[in-house]
Design a protein around this motif. Structure first.
Motif, PDB file in Angstrom:
ATOM      1  N   LEU A 182      36.309  36.912  39.879  1.00  0.00           N
ATOM      2  CA  LEU A 182      36.531  38.167  40.589  1.00  0.00           C
ATOM      3  C   LEU A 182      37.724  38.913  40.002  1.00  0.00           C
ATOM      4  CD1 LEU A 182      35.832  40.118  42.848  1.00  0.00           C
ATOM      5  CD2 LEU A 182      37.135  38.673  44.437  1.00  0.00           C
ATOM      6  N   ASP A 183      38.774  38.202  39.648  1.00  0.00           N
ATOM      7  CA  ASP A 183      39.923  38.855  39.016  1.00  0.00           C
ATOM      8  C   ASP A 183      39.518  39.521  37.698  1.00  0.00           C
ATOM      9  OD1 ASP A 183      41.610  38.074  41.048  1.00  0.00           O
ATOM     10  OD2 ASP A 183      42.420  36.344  39.980  1.00  0.00           O
ATOM     11  N   LEU A 184      38.684  38.845  36.927  1.00  0.00           N
ATOM     12  CA  LEU A 184      38.228  39.419  35.665  1.00  0.00           C
ATOM     13  C   LEU A 184      37.379  40.664  35.893  1.00  0.00           C
ATOM     14  CD1 LEU A 184      37.215  36.124  33.796  1.00  0.00           C
ATOM     15  CD2 LEU A 184      39.161  37.606  33.241  1.00  0.00           C
ATOM     16  N   VAL A 185      36.487  40.609  36.878  1.00  0.00           N
ATOM     17  CA  VAL A 185      35.616  41.756  37.163  1.00  0.00           C
ATOM     18  C   VAL A 185      36.451  42.948  37.618  1.00  0.00           C
ATOM     19  CG1 VAL A 185      33.753  42.596  38.632  1.00  0.00           C
ATOM     20  CG2 VAL A 185      33.642  40.283  37.693  1.00  0.00           C
ATOM     21  N   ARG A 186      37.384  42.704  38.514  1.00  0.00           N
ATOM     22  CA  ARG A 186      38.246  43.797  38.980  1.00  0.00           C
ATOM     23  C   ARG A 186      39.060  44.384  37.833  1.00  0.00           C
ATOM     24  NH1 ARG A 186      40.386  40.473  44.238  1.00  0.00           N
ATOM     25  NH2 ARG A 186      38.901  41.288  45.792  1.00  0.00           N
ATOM     26  N   GLY A 187      39.510  43.523  36.928  1.00  0.00           N
ATOM     27  CA  GLY A 187      40.338  43.992  35.832  1.00  0.00           C
ATOM     28  C   GLY A 187      39.590  44.799  34.790  1.00  0.00           C
ATOM     29  N   SER A 188      38.264  44.732  34.805  1.00  0.00           N
ATOM     30  CA  SER A 188      37.475  45.439  33.784  1.00  0.00           C
ATOM     31  C   SER A 188      37.157  46.877  34.145  1.00  0.00           C
ATOM     32  CB  SER A 188      36.154  44.687  33.547  1.00  0.00           C
ATOM     33  OG  SER A 188      35.236  44.912  34.618  1.00  0.00           O
ATOM     34  N   VAL A 189      37.287  47.256  35.410  1.00  0.00           N
ATOM     35  CA  VAL A 189      36.706  48.521  35.865  1.00  0.00           C
ATOM     36  C   VAL A 189      37.439  49.749  35.325  1.00  0.00           C
ATOM     37  CG1 VAL A 189      35.737  47.481  37.944  1.00  0.00           C
ATOM     38  CG2 VAL A 189      38.022  48.486  38.028  1.00  0.00           C
ATOM     39  N   ASP A 190      38.695  49.598  34.920  1.00  0.00           N
ATOM     40  CA  ASP A 190      39.449  50.745  34.408  1.00  0.00           C
ATOM     41  C   ASP A 190      39.587  50.718  32.886  1.00  0.00           C
ATOM     42  OD1 ASP A 190      39.925  51.867  36.949  1.00  0.00           O
ATOM     43  OD2 ASP A 190      41.557  50.442  37.304  1.00  0.00           O
ATOM     44  N   TRP A 191      38.659  50.025  32.213  1.00  0.00           N
ATOM     45  CA  TRP A 191      38.720  49.910  30.755  1.00  0.00           C
ATOM     46  C   TRP A 191      38.586  51.293  30.109  1.00  0.00           C
ATOM     47  CZ3 TRP A 191      40.341  45.309  29.412  1.00  0.00           C
ATOM     48  CH2 TRP A 191      40.299  44.909  28.074  1.00  0.00           C
ATOM     49  N   ASP A 192      39.283  51.491  29.021  1.00  0.00           N
ATOM     50  CA  ASP A 192      39.250  52.768  28.285  1.00  0.00           C
ATOM     51  C   ASP A 192      37.813  53.085  27.868  1.00  0.00           C
ATOM     52  OD1 ASP A 192      39.464  54.849  26.420  1.00  0.00           O
ATOM     53  OD2 ASP A 192      41.383  54.118  25.660  1.00  0.00           O
ATOM     54  N   ARG A 193      37.378  54.314  28.123  1.00  0.00           N
ATOM     55  CA  ARG A 193      35.998  54.714  27.848  1.00  0.00           C
ATOM     56  C   ARG A 193      35.739  55.082  26.386  1.00  0.00           C
ATOM     57  NH1 ARG A 193      33.537  58.556  32.600  1.00  0.00           N
ATOM     58  NH2 ARG A 193      33.863  57.167  34.383  1.00  0.00           N
TER      59      ARG A 193
END
Length: 441
Positions: A356-367
């Motif tokens: 869950l920490d990994l999933v949350r951390g991915s959502v603001d990845w540079d587009r």
């Protein structure tokens, strides 16, 4: 008695597949003495649903086999109850994540997982409606044979029933969490025509789904492996290997999963996106959980509506969204690799917290990566011309929307992962009530 779920999600008429799976279920009962719940989750319209329902009704009763055929209304009733009972803050959102108003490959498998929990099954055995079993000397080659030999058993016991073991002796007490074969026949992503038209364009497109941090050589090697299964290698005699599987050797439409895996981590509920149903397999492989890979491969094929007109555009857009999803998935997969055995608890089951920490951390990845992806897609499709140039126009017209949806899918996955334990518990408590599930034995 061991209770297992043989599961088929479908959005089309597939009476032949229903008959095939009923035969596989009967084989499992006769060979292994298990109780099999054949679960068909059907999102077809009334006319197509009736064809599938007729196939179910015509099945000969088999002791030990229980058939459940749920249409849209039945599924909505059950999953609304689960969402409301789960304790989640927004039951309507959870219901939408389970039953969106669009094709969602991960969501349909998540529904199977929760229904299996409601039925009290200890494993789920996934099949597809556009695949056939191999036939050798007039007999169908059922994958469930290898699956029931090993799934859920301590790996040390499974070592006695496989052709070869690569198991580390220290892992003998760990459970076998997945058993999988591959496929032969057509590519499991319908882009073979691109390869025929222009191999260089095919290479450029497939490279888009490879990890951008890889070397060019590694990315090209991945292109050579991707989507091809075992080629045309037919079944001859049983072979199976116990160990930590390679992610390339597991296939989501020919797999058995232990409930201690899918009751922890749901699949992405991404809309109109192929390939979003592999995250759980990555978690199991990267946590180094024992698995079995066998050679009872299924035969993949494609239905013709995906290759012409609106059906072509629709399917290829799902491929585009798959490529865009990797921006958010590769940070998760890379983190899983870094965690390794740290993804497992003291009982060797998956832990949700690090994932869950990994999933949350991915959502603001540079587009920026997805901007580049769409540029390459546009250039490649226009080079192919014809219907692919038309596809390029559609993609260009939805450029910002597609990037927004890819990020939203990552955000929605985080919500579902966080809510999943409550939904599993609610499904068990809810059960599939008589009259709701159309059970027959």
């Amino acid at each position: 008695m061991q209770r297992v779920c043989l599961a088929l999600p479908t959005m089309r008429s597939c009476p032949g597949t229903v008959v095939d799976l009923a035969e596989e279920a009967a084989y499992a009962v006769a060979t292994f003495g298990v109780e099999v719940h054949l679960l068909v989750l059907d999102t077809t319209d009334d006319a197509e649903f009736a064809k599938n329902a007729d196939a179910v009704a015509a099945l000969a009763p088999t002791p030990g086999v229980f058939v459940h055929h749920l249409g849209n209304a039945q599924q909505r009733e059950f999953f609304r109850g689960v969402a409301e009972r789960s304790g989640g803050a927004d039951p309507e959102l959870l219901l939408d994540l389970m039953l969106p108003q669009a094709v969602a490959y991960g969501s349909c498998v998540n529904r199977l997982f929760l229904a299996a929990a409601a039925l009290g099954c200890t494993s789920t055995h996934l099949r597809n409606d556009d695949a056939d079993f191999q036939v050798v000397d007039g007999e169908k080659v059922f994958p469930i044979h290898h699956e029931l030999l090993s799934i859920g058993r301590p790996a040390g016991e499974a070592a006695a029933v496989v052709s070869r073991s690569e198991l580390d002796a220290a892992d003998a007490d760990m459970p076998v969490m997945l058993v999988s074969g591959s496929f032969l026949g057509e590519l499991n992503v319908d882009i073979g025509e691109i390869l025929e038209l222009d191999p260089a364009v095919y290479r450029d497109l497939v490279r888009l789904w490879t990890p951008p941090v890889w070397s060019d050589e590694d990315r090209d090697a991945m292109v050579d492996l991707s989507f091809k299964g075992v080629g045309a290698e037919p079944f001859d005699a049983d072979e199976s290997v116990l160990g930590v599987p390679d992610i390339w050797n597991v296939y989501m439409c020919n797999i058995a999963l232990d409930h201690r895996a899918y009751e922890v981590l749901p699949l992405l509920p991404s809309i109109e996106t192929i390939g979003c149903d592999y995250a759980l397999l990555h978690a199991l492989v990267h946590s180094q959980s024992p698995g079995v890979v066998h050679n009872r491969h299924i035969v993949n094929y494609y239905t013709p509506e995906r290759r012409i007109g609106a059906g072509f555009i629709s399917y290829q857009m799902r491929f585009v969204k798959f490529l865009l999803s990797m921006l958010y998935l590769y940070p998760v997969y890379g983190g899983m690799i870094d965690h390794g055995r740290g993804l497992l608890d003291e009982k060797h089951g998956l832990k949700v917290e690090p994932i869950l920490d990994l999933v949350r951390g991915s959502v603001d990845w540079d587009r920026a990566g997805n901007e580049h992806c769409l540029d390459v897609l546009d250039r490649s499709y226009r080079k192919l011309g014809g219907k692919y140039a038309e596809l390029a126009d559609v993609v260009a017209g939805k450029r910002q929307q597609l990037m927004d949806e890819a990020q939203e899918d990552a955000e929605r996955w985080a919500v579902l992962v966080e809510s999943w334990a409550g939904m599993v518990a609610a499904a068990r408590a809810e059960g599939l009530r008589p009259g709701l599930d159309g059970a027959a034995g």
